[in-house]
Design a protein around this motif. Structure first.
Motif: not given
Length: 297
Positions: A19-26, A30-35, A288-297
């Motif tokens: 996720f950290a790789t995709a988010y920093r790339m994009l 949303t796009d990072a999660e899609d990737v 920006l929601t703390p409970d959306n299940g995303l893994t933060r970098p």
């Protein structure tokens, strides 16, 4: 989708890195999660026994998927309404302590990364942020190592020339954030102006979905009057502001009737606010929601 209970699966073990790789790339959650979803589909169909280094395979997959998506996204951004800003990400307060990590995911850095070509961005991140060797990057991108070295040198020089270097003292930032929120809430024009640097610039990203300035605003008077004019709208009478860690730095989260409606990140120079970035595009507030299940970098 991958079963999150399978803790031995390399995808699960490395999801934070992916996720950290995709988010920093994009620059968008949303796009990072899609990737990551596409990467999982690829991973689920591969012969695991034939993959000698699962982590390297997954990073390579995510990087190349991000490259493809970033290349097509650039064409879309050319017709974007108003300034385009990265999608903000609510991060753990702990990340702000790790200065290097916080800097690599800061809104200011993501804006700088937008000025690189997709390949330059990939090489820079893999080398400077994630510590991969030139040989490993060459294998990931399927390019000759000498070429990768040249790209890395060019990208590093580009980022260093544009990378913002501002005060990062956490306690002072907390104090200034509180003072700024108080001045804005009180509608005190002079107090807001005093907190802004003379050459302050403000960007607001509404994406044509909500009201936002279509061009960057410059100067203390213009920026302060625009902020207070925006906050004075009757429909925003119940707006609340809260200091939270956004992209590794203390910023401000705005909510209306319990729903997040915007995020503000900024830079500090000599204890004054140098740059302000308002993200109010409702389609770019999912991180920006703390409970959306995303893994933060």
């Amino acid at each position: 989708m991958v079963d999150a209970r399978d803790e031995q699966d390399p995808y699960i073990e490395n999801r934070r890195l992916l996720f950290a790789t995709a988010y920093r790339m994009l620059g968008t959650v949303t796009d990072a999660e899609d990737v990551l979803q596409d990467a999982w589909l690829s991973w689920s169909g591969v012969d695991r026994d034939a993959v000698r280094h699962p982590k390297a395979y997954l990073v390579r997959t995510v990087t190349n998927l991000s490259l493809n998506r970033l290349t097509s996204a650039r064409a879309v951004r050319e017709t974007y309404v108003g300034p385009w800003l990265p999608e903000p990400l609510l991060t753990s307060p702990d990340i702000a302590v790790e200065t290097e990590l916080a800097d690599s995911v800061s809104t200011a850095m993501l804006v700088v990364l937008e000025t690189l070509s997709p390949v330059e961005r990939a090489v820079f991140l893999l080398r400077e942020v994630f510590g991969y060797s030139h040989a490993e990057i060459a294998e990931t991108l399927e390019r000759p190592e000498p070429t990768v070295r040249q790209i890395a040198h060019r990208a590093r020089a580009h980022v260093q020339a544009r990378r913002p270097r501002f005060d990062s003292d956490r306690e002072q930032r907390r104090k200034i954030t509180a003072q700024f929120m108080e001045a804005c809430a009180g509608g005190d024009l002079n107090a807001v102006m005093e907190m802004l640097a003379p050459d302050v610039t403000a960007w607001s990203d509404g994406g044509g979905k909500v009201t936002a300035a279509r061009r960057p605003l410059n100067g203390t008077d213009n920026v302060a009057r625009w902020i207070l004019g925006f906050l004075a709208k009757p429909e925003l009478a119940a707006l609340t502001m809260e200091p939270v860690v956004i992209n590794g730095e203390l910023g401000i989260l705005a909510a209306l009737d319990g729903h997040t409606v915007g995020a503000l990140t900024f830079d500090l120079a000599d204890d004054r606010i140098q740059n302000l970035r308002f993200q109010v595009n409702p389609e770019k507030l999912g991180g920006l929601t703390p409970d959306n299940g995303l893994t933060r970098p």
